[in-house]
Motif scaffolding. Structure first.
Motif, PDB file in Angstrom:
ATOM      1  N   GLY A 121       0.828  -1.208   0.000  1.00 24.70           N
ATOM      2  CA  GLY A 121       0.000   0.000   0.000  1.00 24.70           C
ATOM      3  C   GLY A 121       0.856   1.249   0.000  1.00 24.70           C
ATOM      4  O   GLY A 121       1.959   1.265   0.545  1.00 24.70           O
ATOM      5  N   GLU A 122       0.349   2.287  -0.618  1.00 24.28           N
ATOM      6  CA  GLU A 122       1.066   3.562  -0.672  1.00 24.28           C
ATOM      7  C   GLU A 122       0.587   4.495   0.427  1.00 24.28           C
ATOM      8  O   GLU A 122      -0.553   4.393   0.884  1.00 24.28           O
ATOM      9  CB  GLU A 122       0.828   4.224  -2.034  1.00 24.28           C
ATOM     10  CG  GLU A 122       1.395   3.450  -3.194  1.00 24.28           C
ATOM     11  CD  GLU A 122       1.169   4.169  -4.519  1.00 24.28           C
ATOM     12  OE1 GLU A 122       0.902   5.382  -4.520  1.00 24.28           O
ATOM     13  OE2 GLU A 122       1.251   3.487  -5.545  1.00 24.28           O
ATOM     14  N   ALA A 123       1.458   5.409   0.813  1.00 24.35           N
ATOM     15  CA  ALA A 123       1.037   6.467   1.721  1.00 24.35           C
ATOM     16  C   ALA A 123       0.095   7.379   0.943  1.00 24.35           C
ATOM     17  O   ALA A 123       0.356   7.696  -0.224  1.00 24.35           O
ATOM     18  CB  ALA A 123       2.241   7.260   2.229  1.00 24.35           C
ATOM     19  N   PRO A 124      -1.018   7.788   1.543  1.00 26.56           N
ATOM     20  CA  PRO A 124      -1.948   8.636   0.817  1.00 26.56           C
ATOM     21  C   PRO A 124      -1.374  10.022   0.545  1.00 26.56           C
ATOM     22  O   PRO A 124      -0.555  10.527   1.307  1.00 26.56           O
ATOM     23  CB  PRO A 124      -3.159   8.713   1.752  1.00 26.56           C
ATOM     24  CG  PRO A 124      -2.627   8.402   3.102  1.00 26.56           C
ATOM     25  CD  PRO A 124      -1.461   7.485   2.900  1.00 26.56           C
ATOM     26  N   GLN A 125      -1.811  10.613  -0.557  1.00 25.23           N
ATOM     27  CA  GLN A 125      -1.467  11.992  -0.873  1.00 25.23           C
ATOM     28  C   GLN A 125      -2.267  12.913   0.047  1.00 25.23           C
ATOM     29  O   GLN A 125      -3.154  12.474   0.783  1.00 25.23           O
ATOM     30  CB  GLN A 125      -1.796  12.300  -2.340  1.00 25.23           C
ATOM     31  CG  GLN A 125      -1.033  11.438  -3.331  1.00 25.23           C
ATOM     32  CD  GLN A 125       0.459  11.689  -3.266  1.00 25.23           C
ATOM     33  OE1 GLN A 125       0.917  12.816  -3.258  1.00 25.23           O
ATOM     34  NE2 GLN A 125       1.222  10.603  -3.192  1.00 25.23           N
ATOM     35  N   TYR A 126      -1.996  14.209  -0.019  1.00 26.63           N
ATOM     36  CA  TYR A 126      -2.651  15.175   0.863  1.00 26.63           C
ATOM     37  C   TYR A 126      -4.178  15.111   0.768  1.00 26.63           C
ATOM     38  O   TYR A 126      -4.869  15.232   1.769  1.00 26.63           O
ATOM     39  CB  TYR A 126      -2.158  16.591   0.549  1.00 26.63           C
ATOM     40  CG  TYR A 126      -2.798  17.652   1.403  1.00 26.63           C
ATOM     41  CD1 TYR A 126      -2.403  17.829   2.720  1.00 26.63           C
ATOM     42  CD2 TYR A 126      -3.809  18.457   0.904  1.00 26.63           C
ATOM     43  CE1 TYR A 126      -2.995  18.792   3.525  1.00 26.63           C
ATOM     44  CE2 TYR A 126      -4.408  19.423   1.682  1.00 26.63           C
ATOM     45  CZ  TYR A 126      -3.994  19.584   2.997  1.00 26.63           C
ATOM     46  OH  TYR A 126      -4.587  20.530   3.786  1.00 26.63           O
ATOM     47  N   ASP A 127      -4.720  14.910  -0.417  1.00 23.96           N
ATOM     48  CA  ASP A 127      -6.170  14.912  -0.611  1.00 23.96           C
ATOM     49  C   ASP A 127      -6.775  13.510  -0.538  1.00 23.96           C
ATOM     50  O   ASP A 127      -7.919  13.297  -0.942  1.00 23.96           O
ATOM     51  CB  ASP A 127      -6.532  15.567  -1.938  1.00 23.96           C
ATOM     52  CG  ASP A 127      -5.925  14.855  -3.140  1.00 23.96           C
ATOM     53  OD1 ASP A 127      -5.018  13.998  -2.963  1.00 23.96           O
ATOM     54  OD2 ASP A 127      -6.357  15.152  -4.266  1.00 23.96           O
ATOM     55  N   SER A 169      -7.392  -6.151   4.199  1.00 21.12           N
ATOM     56  CA  SER A 169      -8.245  -6.476   3.050  1.00 21.12           C
ATOM     57  C   SER A 169      -9.447  -5.550   2.939  1.00 21.12           C
ATOM     58  O   SER A 169     -10.080  -5.481   1.882  1.00 21.12           O
ATOM     59  CB  SER A 169      -8.714  -7.932   3.129  1.00 21.12           C
ATOM     60  OG  SER A 169      -9.605  -8.112   4.220  1.00 21.12           O
ATOM     61  N   ASN A 170      -9.759  -4.812   3.995  1.00 16.45           N
ATOM     62  CA  ASN A 170     -10.911  -3.908   4.013  1.00 16.45           C
ATOM     63  C   ASN A 170     -10.491  -2.459   3.793  1.00 16.45           C
ATOM     64  O   ASN A 170     -11.258  -1.545   4.054  1.00 16.45           O
ATOM     65  CB  ASN A 170     -11.686  -4.059   5.337  1.00 16.45           C
ATOM     66  CG  ASN A 170     -13.017  -3.340   5.323  1.00 16.45           C
ATOM     67  OD1 ASN A 170     -13.671  -3.224   4.289  1.00 16.45           O
ATOM     68  ND2 ASN A 170     -13.421  -2.845   6.480  1.00 16.45           N
ATOM     69  N   LEU A 171      -9.259  -2.234   3.333  1.00 14.83           N
ATOM     70  CA  LEU A 171      -8.749  -0.874   3.143  1.00 14.83           C
ATOM     71  C   LEU A 171      -8.546  -0.565   1.664  1.00 14.83           C
ATOM     72  O   LEU A 171      -8.231  -1.450   0.874  1.00 14.83           O
ATOM     73  CB  LEU A 171      -7.406  -0.706   3.863  1.00 14.83           C
ATOM     74  CG  LEU A 171      -7.394  -0.851   5.369  1.00 14.83           C
ATOM     75  CD1 LEU A 171      -5.961  -0.704   5.896  1.00 14.83           C
ATOM     76  CD2 LEU A 171      -8.313   0.146   6.048  1.00 14.83           C
ATOM     77  N   GLU A 172      -8.703   0.725   1.327  1.00 11.39           N
ATOM     78  CA  GLU A 172      -8.409   1.202  -0.017  1.00 11.39           C
ATOM     79  C   GLU A 172      -8.086   2.686   0.047  1.00 11.39           C
ATOM     80  O   GLU A 172      -8.573   3.406   0.919  1.00 11.39           O
ATOM     81  CB  GLU A 172      -9.591   0.971  -0.964  1.00 11.39           C
ATOM     82  CG  GLU A 172     -10.830   1.783  -0.599  1.00 11.39           C
ATOM     83  CD  GLU A 172     -12.023   1.501  -1.497  1.00 11.39           C
ATOM     84  OE1 GLU A 172     -11.850   0.836  -2.530  1.00 11.39           O
ATOM     85  OE2 GLU A 172     -13.127   1.957  -1.156  1.00 11.39           O
ATOM     86  N   ILE A 173      -7.263   3.135  -0.891  1.00  7.37           N
ATOM     87  CA  ILE A 173      -6.990   4.577  -0.991  1.00  7.37           C
ATOM     88  C   ILE A 173      -8.209   5.236  -1.604  1.00  7.37           C
ATOM     89  O   ILE A 173      -8.782   4.723  -2.568  1.00  7.37           O
ATOM     90  CB  ILE A 173      -5.723   4.855  -1.829  1.00  7.37           C
ATOM     91  CG1 ILE A 173      -4.502   4.416  -1.042  1.00  7.37           C
ATOM     92  CG2 ILE A 173      -5.646   6.319  -2.223  1.00  7.37           C
ATOM     93  CD1 ILE A 173      -3.186   5.004  -1.468  1.00  7.37           C
ATOM     94  N   THR A 174      -8.622   6.336  -1.025  1.00  8.57           N
ATOM     95  CA  THR A 174      -9.809   7.043  -1.491  1.00  8.57           C
ATOM     96  C   THR A 174      -9.621   8.544  -1.311  1.00  8.57           C
ATOM     97  O   THR A 174      -8.739   8.992  -0.588  1.00  8.57           O
ATOM     98  CB  THR A 174     -11.057   6.533  -0.739  1.00  8.57           C
ATOM     99  OG1 THR A 174     -12.231   7.102  -1.318  1.00  8.57           O
ATOM    100  CG2 THR A 174     -11.015   6.880   0.737  1.00  8.57           C
ATOM    101  N   ASP A 175     -10.471   9.314  -1.943  1.00  9.88           N
ATOM    102  CA  ASP A 175     -10.470  10.765  -1.788  1.00  9.88           C
ATOM    103  C   ASP A 175     -10.928  11.109  -0.366  1.00  9.88           C
ATOM    104  O   ASP A 175     -11.962  10.601   0.095  1.00  9.88           O
ATOM    105  CB  ASP A 175     -11.396  11.387  -2.835  1.00  9.88           C
ATOM    106  CG  ASP A 175     -11.430  12.890  -2.731  1.00  9.88           C
ATOM    107  OD1 ASP A 175     -10.608  13.549  -3.387  1.00  9.88           O
ATOM    108  OD2 ASP A 175     -12.286  13.419  -1.974  1.00  9.88           O
TER     109      ASP A 175
END
Length: 191
Positions: free
Chosen positions: A130-136, A154-160
């Motif tokens: 997984g990547e570190a999320p961007q500011y937004d 398994s219940n995680l995802e990058i999102t706005d």
């Protein structure tokens, strides 16, 4: 301020260039960040939509990688310092942290990084690719924990970030006050 946090990270504090007179400040390899000054009102409004009981009394100043927001609380002042609230959109909970802004950054984030920013969980997310999320962005729960989602990778995802908070607020408004264990058959999201 931030001296102990910077020292613990061994200089691993990431900052991007100036944006509107502010610097984006990211700590703990991306697990915690401070909001830009020009975004504080917007992020506070998102939090109040999800937690209306805090209207007129909080100011959000930062966020964790999981989309949790940290706010100062005008209703809880100790020794002249507004105490901190941790607002969790994935659980629907607001947790009191009994320290002020400076102590939060100089002590709590340094000594309690797991409790405050789920730092070990963040490291597991990163180790799994997984990547570190961007500011937004944030790493949000696909199925919120307050709707029976699992607290695992398994219940995680990058999102706005804004979308995550907006959806959480809408769902929380509908489920608050329902008896524990109430079965929900269908959830719809409309514009």
């Amino acid at each position: 301020m931030f001296d102990r946090l910077k020292a613990r990270l061994g200089g691993n504090v990431n900052s991007t260039g100036p944006t509107g007179g502010d610097q984006e400040r990211i700590f703990l390899d991306g697990a915690y960040r401070l909001h830009k000054t020009e975004d504080v009102s917007r992020f506070t409004a998102l939090a109040v939509d999800a937690f209306p009981q805090f209207q007129q009394r909080i100011t959000c100043f930062g966020a964790s990688w999981l989309g949790c927001q940290f706010a100062t609380d005008e209703a809880r002042i100790v020794g002249g310092d507004r105490q901190i609230l941790l607002l969790e959109p994935g659980t629907g909970e607001a947790l009191e942290i009994p320290v002020g802004f400076s102590a939060f950054h100089d002590s709590e984030l340094v000594q309690q990084s797991d409790a405050v920013a789920a730092f070990s969980f963040f490291n597991a997310w990163r180790a799994a690719g997984g990547e570190a999320p961007q500011y937004d962005q944030c790493v949000g729960y696909k199925q919120p924990l307050f709707l029976g989602g699992s607290d695992d990778l398994s219940n995680l995802e990058i999102t706005d970030f804004d979308v995550y908070w907006s959806i959480a607020a809408q769902i929380l408004q509908k489920v608050r006050g329902l008896p524990a264990g109430t079965s929900m058959r269908q959830i719809g999201i409309a514009d």
